[in-house]
Motif scaffolding. Structure first.
Motif, PDB file in Angstrom:
ATOM      1  N   VAL A  19      68.859  53.361  31.558  1.00 35.79           N
ATOM      2  CA  VAL A  19      67.526  53.946  31.667  1.00 35.79           C
ATOM      3  C   VAL A  19      67.354  54.796  32.933  1.00 35.79           C
ATOM      4  CG1 VAL A  19      65.047  53.467  31.828  1.00 35.79           C
ATOM      5  CG2 VAL A  19      66.475  52.212  30.197  1.00 35.79           C
ATOM      6  N   PRO A  20      67.815  54.349  34.126  1.00 34.18           N
ATOM      7  CA  PRO A  20      67.649  55.206  35.314  1.00 34.18           C
ATOM      8  C   PRO A  20      68.324  56.569  35.169  1.00 34.18           C
ATOM      9  CG  PRO A  20      68.120  52.955  35.982  1.00 34.18           C
ATOM     10  CD  PRO A  20      68.331  53.010  34.496  1.00 34.18           C
ATOM     11  N   ALA A  21      69.560  56.589  34.652  1.00 39.50           N
ATOM     12  CA  ALA A  21      70.264  57.863  34.484  1.00 39.50           C
ATOM     13  C   ALA A  21      69.581  58.723  33.427  1.00 39.50           C
ATOM     14  CB  ALA A  21      71.720  57.606  34.104  1.00 39.50           C
ATOM     15  N   ILE A  26      65.904  63.482  32.274  1.00 37.11           N
ATOM     16  CA  ILE A  26      64.635  64.031  31.813  1.00 37.11           C
ATOM     17  C   ILE A  26      63.916  64.738  32.955  1.00 37.11           C
ATOM     18  CG2 ILE A  26      62.322  63.436  30.979  1.00 37.11           C
ATOM     19  CD1 ILE A  26      63.613  61.177  29.388  1.00 37.11           C
ATOM     20  N   ARG A  27      63.949  64.140  34.133  1.00 36.79           N
ATOM     21  CA  ARG A  27      63.247  64.708  35.281  1.00 36.79           C
ATOM     22  C   ARG A  27      63.924  65.971  35.800  1.00 36.79           C
ATOM     23  NH1 ARG A  27      58.351  64.018  36.083  1.00 36.79           N
ATOM     24  NH2 ARG A  27      58.535  64.173  38.349  1.00 36.79           N
ATOM     25  N   GLY A  28      65.207  66.140  35.517  1.00 43.19           N
ATOM     26  CA  GLY A  28      65.905  67.368  35.888  1.00 43.19           C
ATOM     27  C   GLY A  28      65.900  67.674  37.371  1.00 43.19           C
ATOM     28  N   GLY A  29      66.078  66.653  38.191  1.00 46.69           N
ATOM     29  CA  GLY A  29      66.127  66.862  39.637  1.00 46.69           C
ATOM     30  C   GLY A  29      64.796  66.701  40.335  1.00 46.69           C
TER      31      GLY A  29
END
Length: 294
Positions: A19-21, A26-29
């Motif tokens: 889930v963290p990865a 999704i957040r893209g940085g």
């Protein structure tokens, strides 16, 4: 032409440890809120996802069934998880395909959704084969009929159609997403003989900007205030029982309905139903340059 299909979906982590990865992708940085990450982990855990994810199995079952129906190779490409879209394109090319049909498991076009998938396919393809990309299929007669059939299986006072929300700024940019959704809702309601219906959005992300509404939880409040007591949810922006369905509707919306004294049901989604596979196969055949080969 030799044709292969790249079947695309948003993606979902394979296990709780991923889930963290997955969220970082999704957040893209962009910065990740520890609280938001903890909440996402808790949601997947409550859905029983620890060492395997049955939600991904739906996509694989859809891929396998579509491949069998077409008699042509179909490869899954995820936007935010593995297998990646770029990898699916390479697999498709390795079959000797000179034509790639790109199909996203999302019926309605938006520059923030479908167009992002197309961009990844085009980049990975690099002009090495012809691309036949299916942009939208929300008004596909077979899809409308399938949803209408599911809807008529429920006795209801009021139907609420739902779809994933997007930032409201897309309306200023002339994006057709909301209009396409409303047209699909109208067609399904008409086919099912549903006279009392409304539309709401779900799965809004906390980005700090306005998103399309009303949100499903707020909308249930409004319906209860209007003395509606019997509601069936018809998610037309989703085709499988992923997190946004099982959490946002089956848990959060169901809990809100109980608080409000509403009777709430949800239609069964297409998932890998043979009738849905027929719809997808028809889309691929029409998109392919040589239908008889696919």
């Amino acid at each position: 032409m030799n044709t292969a299909v790249v079947l695309m979906a948003y993606g979902s982590p394979d296990r709780i440890a991923d889930v963290p990865a997955y969220y970082a992708d999704i957040r893209g940085g962009r910065p990740i809120s520890p609280e938001r990450l903890d909440d996402l982990v808790a949601r997947y855990r409550r859905l029983g996802i620890e060492e395997s994810n049955p939600l991904n199995e739906i996509t694989e079952a859809t891929r396998a069934a579509l491949e069998a129906r077409l008699g042509a190779p179909v490869f899954t490409g995820m936007r935010h998880w593995t297998p990646r879209i770029a990898g699916a394109v390479e697999q498709a090319l390795s079959t000797g395909a000179t034509e790639i049909v790109g199909l996203v498991l999302a019926p309605h076009y938006s520059s923030l959704s479908i167009e992002k998938y197309r961009e990844q396919v085009v980049l990975a393809l690099g002009g090495r084969a012809e691309l036949r990309f299916v942009e939208r299929w929300g008004q596909e007669p077979g899809f409308v009929s399938l949803l209408a059939e599911r809807l008529t299986a429920h006795k209801h006072e009021h139907v609420v159609f739902t779809a994933h929300s997007l930032p409201a700024r897309i309306l200023d940019e002339g994006d057709p997403y909301r209009d396409e959704l409303l047209e699909t809702a109208r067609l399904v309601a008409e086919s099912a003989g549903a006279h009392e219906w409304t539309f709401s959005f779900q799965s809004q992300s906390p980005t700090g900007e306005p998103w399309l509404g009303p949100d499903i939880l707020e909308h249930l409040n409004e319906l209860a205030a209007c003395d509606v007591r019997d509601v069936v949810l018809c998610p037309i922006g989703f085709v499988a029982d992923h997190l946004e369905i099982r959490w946002d509707l089956d848990i959060e919306a169901a809990e809100r309905a109980r608080e409000l004294g509403l009777r709430l049901e949800r239609i069964e989604l297409p998932n890998a139903d043979p009738a849905f596979i027929d719809v997808l196969a028809g889309l691929v055949r029409r998109a392919a340059a040589v239908p008889s080969q696919v």
